[in-house]
Each structure stands twice: as structure tokens, then as C-alpha cells.
Design an enzyme around this catalytic site. Sequence first.
Site, short mmCIF file in Angstrom:
data_model
loop_
_atom_site.label_atom_id
_atom_site.label_comp_id
_atom_site.label_asym_id
_atom_site.label_seq_id
_atom_site.Cartn_x
_atom_site.Cartn_y
_atom_site.Cartn_z
N HIS A 20 0.83 -1.20 0.00
CA HIS A 20 0.00 0.00 0.00
C HIS A 20 0.87 1.26 0.00
CE1 HIS A 20 -4.07 -1.86 1.08
NE2 HIS A 20 -3.23 -2.86 0.93
N ASP A 124 -5.86 5.76 2.21
CA ASP A 124 -5.99 4.37 1.76
C ASP A 124 -7.39 3.82 2.04
OD1 ASP A 124 -3.87 1.94 1.16
OD2 ASP A 124 -5.65 1.27 2.27
N TRP A 371 -1.93 -6.79 -6.67
CA TRP A 371 -2.25 -5.92 -7.79
C TRP A 371 -1.04 -5.11 -8.27
CZ3 TRP A 371 -4.82 -5.98 -11.82
CH2 TRP A 371 -5.11 -4.83 -12.57
N SER A 373 2.07 -6.05 -8.24
CA SER A 373 2.92 -6.96 -9.02
C SER A 373 2.34 -7.16 -10.42
CB SER A 373 3.07 -8.30 -8.31
OG SER A 373 3.83 -8.12 -7.13
N1 UDP Z 1 8.23 -5.70 -3.90
C1 UDP Z 1 9.57 -5.47 -4.15
N2 UDP Z 1 10.46 -6.44 -3.81
C2 UDP Z 1 10.09 -7.62 -3.23
C3 UDP Z 1 8.71 -7.84 -2.98
C4 UDP Z 1 7.82 -6.85 -3.32
O1 UDP Z 1 9.95 -4.42 -4.68
O2 UDP Z 1 10.94 -8.45 -2.96
C5 UDP Z 1 7.26 -4.64 -4.25
C6 UDP Z 1 6.56 -4.96 -5.55
O3 UDP Z 1 7.30 -4.42 -6.64
C7 UDP Z 1 5.21 -4.30 -5.35
C8 UDP Z 1 4.96 -4.42 -3.84
O4 UDP Z 1 6.24 -4.64 -3.26
O5 UDP Z 1 5.26 -2.94 -5.70
C9 UDP Z 1 4.08 -5.61 -3.48
O6 UDP Z 1 2.75 -5.29 -3.76
P1 UDP Z 1 1.72 -6.38 -4.27
O7 UDP Z 1 0.41 -5.69 -4.44
O8 UDP Z 1 2.23 -7.07 -5.47
O9 UDP Z 1 1.66 -7.47 -3.14
P2 UDP Z 1 1.47 -7.41 -1.54
O10 UDP Z 1 2.82 -7.25 -0.98
O11 UDP Z 1 0.58 -6.24 -1.23
O12 UDP Z 1 0.86 -8.72 -1.23
#
Ligand code: UDP
Length: 480
Positions: A20, A124, A371, A373
Site C-alpha cells: 500500500h 488508503d 495488484w 505486481s
Molecule cells: N516488492 C519489491 N520487492 C520484493 C517484494 C515486493 O519491490 O521483494 C514490491 C513490488 O514491486 C510491489 C509491492 O512490493 O510494488 C508488493 O505489492 P503487491 O500488491 O504485489 O503485493 P502485496 O505485498 O501487497 O501482497
Amino acid sequence: MQNENRELDIFFLPFMSHGHMIPLTDMAKLFAARGVKTTIITTPLNAPFLSKTIQRTKPLGRQIKIKVIDFPLSNSGVLPPWCQNLDSIPSQELFITFFETTSQLRKPLEDLLGQHRPSCLIADMFFPWATEAAAKFGIPRLVFHVISVMSLCAWQCLKLHEPHRRVSSYFEPFLIPDLPGEIKLTRMQLPEFVRQNAENYMTKLLENVIESEVKSYGVVVNTFYELEHEYAEHYRKALGIKAWYIGPVSLCNRDSKDKSPRGKESSIDELDCLKWLDSKKPNSVVYVSFGSEARFTASQLIEIALGLEASGHQFIWVVRRNKQDKDEVDWLPKGFEQRMKGKGVIIRDWAPQMLILDHEAVGGFVTHCGWNSILEAVSSGVPMVTWPISAEQFFNEKLVTQILKIGIGVGVRKWVKFVGDSVERRALERAAARVMEGEEAEEMRRKAKFFAQMAKNAVEGGSSYCDLSAVIQDLNSICS
Ligand code: UDP
């Protein structure tokens, strides 16, 4: 409104998790780049995650400011004081406690709003109470959604029609009524509190989120119109919500220095990682990552390792483990790292995801369907193997595999809160092969590249650029 003839001054309040905070910071950058005064509100232990990104906005001439408010102590006293981010909760049992605790941010937020009187608050989705908090001072509140507009529509349609209550088993598929695209799910793929018809803090919170979409001044969504146009229309017209689609917000990061400091520090030297990718052929590497929160058991990690090995493809695999799982050896098959030398890289904890996805050597992405990703993969033109785990990720999977047709499902049948479902190595091997090799893979890659170009067009003068202009104009008109 109270702020007469003032320049636009927006406060942003991200929920405390990387999935977020990252997109909301990108969004603040977008507004700042249009000359809007921007301030991000966060808590002491989350501020360092933002500061590197913020420093890079200095040359824009509109540096984003950070205001720090204290993270509340949990009522039950069980949330450790170092835990100010969902990513750092020590056990799944504290999931709801974390959400409950963040609702106590209302008081310090109100103090801040009363003191500074910004022209708008963009908060948010998980802070539905922020609408009333802002209204106390005559400040309009926009909801920031970090999920797809398809998921937003799906939640609303599920709530309205409750089709999951009319199936006789957990695995019987049902159609989501009124939702474009003939989307079918099973009860097992819904959050456990929905499939069990439980009434708890999370169900109430989701209801409040949906209500706050209507009560707020409007909604800004990290998506672009062309990607989900049927849902974008449905959300605005059938559901009657005032929405602006201004993503992919990650595309505001144009050079590698902007793309790397997102969220946490990388656990790998970024130059080494890029050098390794440079040595590989285009579309020959699979990137495997499950976002910032999901974790797997040792036995599931072993299946992933063996699936990757059997696929024969080169890979970068990001592994996040539970804090209590200290043992390094039990989650990798014997001799795996030696066998995979030169063929695979394991990143323990945090990867420079945008840099990796943007590299031409990366030909497929095994993702949990968060989302951000998905949008990042779309923006880089990379097809996906979808492995949803929780939240709204099963809706996103349908969007990728059924509507956009740029991904293959690995076959997950069950929604779980954090620790992923058990997927066998052969399922991963088969799905990876379909995304990486042959005509079907070529077709998906072609489509993915097409969407990447659309995304770029949307933010560079197209639909997202225009929606951002429209929301700024709209706010200017009500705040002057
Ligand atoms: N991310 C990153 N490196 C990692 C894991 C995640 O930069 O090793 C970033 C990814 O690029 C994205 C965010 O963290 O911008 C993860 O958001 P997402 O909605 O995909 O998944 P969530 O972590 O909310 O389940």
C-alpha cells in the site's frame, strides 16, 4: 470548502504495508510532478521506507514532505512496539489486531488535519473512517484503491447478490452475477471470513470500505482505463462511483535510480543482479516472487525449488520466511544451490522487483497476483504464472488468465491468509513451461507487450494522464 483561493495542498495517508505504501508514494510523486503540494503521513518506523524515494523528488522542485504521527499501542497490548507494518507482524493471529490498531490513527490524523487544513486528504481504502475525520474540517477525502477495478466491482457484486451462499459445496463453481466477463469462483477461493459467513472485524471493515467509496468525494484507482475498460465503466456507471483511473503509478519511476529504492532495501547487490541478467538471453529467466506479505512452509518451498529445477528454466526466486523459521537448510532440497549455480539466483527477503521485471532477460513471472505486481508485470510486458494466495488475488488471477489472457494459472484452489496453499512441483513446472515456451507463450508475450505499450501511452498523455488532470482540476474548483 474552507480553503479559499489557496494552491492545492494534498495530504496522503497510506496503510502501513509495503503493497500500500509503495503505490501511494508513487501517486504522491505524480501529484507533485504536476505542481501540487504533497505531504505523506506515516509512522516513525515506516518513515525510513519512504525517505529515499522522497529525496529523489527534490529536483522536481516540489519535494514531497513527510509528517510522522505515532503508531498507536494496541489495546490488547499484544502487538510488539516494533511492529508498525503488516509485513512485520510476528504471527498470523495478530492480523486483525494490526488492522484494529491502525483505526486508532484517527485521533492523531484529526489533530494534524485541524492544525494544517490541507485542501484534500487522499487516504488508503483501509481507513474508511478517514472520510468523517476529514469532513470535520470541511476537507474532501478521496479513497485510494490499490486493487484492480475488476476486484472492486466483484466485491460489490458479491455483497449484493451473495451467489456463494447458494452453492452446495466449497468447490462448486458459481458465477458472479452482474459482473462483466462471466467470472466464476468457488467458495474456497473467497476469504475465509466470507466463505464461513463469519461476522468479525474484517467483514465489518470491508463493509465500511464499500460504504466509504460512496460517502467520500471520489475514488482514485491504480489502474488504467484500457486495461479494465468494461470494469472501469461498470464501476462508474452501474455502481455510480466517482472514480479516476490514474495508473500504473509505478511508471512515474523512469530511471533505474527511481525504480530501485521502493519499499525495503534490496537483499542483493542490484548491480550484481543486473549483471547476472545481462548475461542471459532475452526471455530466458523466470522471476518468482510472492509480494511483501505471503510466506510458505518449508515443504512448499521445497516443491517450488524442485518445480523450478524440473522446468529447466533459469530463475530469480525471492524467498520470504517466517521470522521463527531460522533453519536455512530445511527449506531447500539437498544440493539445490550447488546444482543451480549460474542457473538460478535466490534472493532472501527483498528484491529490486521493478528493475528485474524491466530487464529483457525476464520472460515470465510467477506471482501471487498482488495488484502492484500484476500492474508492474503488465507495464514491463511480462506474462505470468498466477498463484493467488489471499486478499482479492483470486479476482486478479481471473483478470490475467481469462480476460487479458496473459497468464496461466498454477491451479490454486484455496484462499489462505498468509501461508500459501500446497501446489505440487509438477503444476509449477507445467505452468512455467506454458508461459516460457512455444506458440501459446509467444502469443501471451505479444499481448503482454501490447498492454505494456498501452500502459505507457495511458500515463504519457493518454487516459491516466487525463484522469489525473481531471481530478486536480476538480479539486481546484471545489477548493477555491
Ligand atoms: N516488492 C519489491 N520487492 C520484493 C517484494 C515486493 O519491490 O521483494 C514490491 C513490488 O514491486 C510491489 C509491492 O512490493 O510494488 C508488493 O505489492 P503487491 O500488491 O504485489 O503485493 P502485496 O505485498 O501487497 O501482497
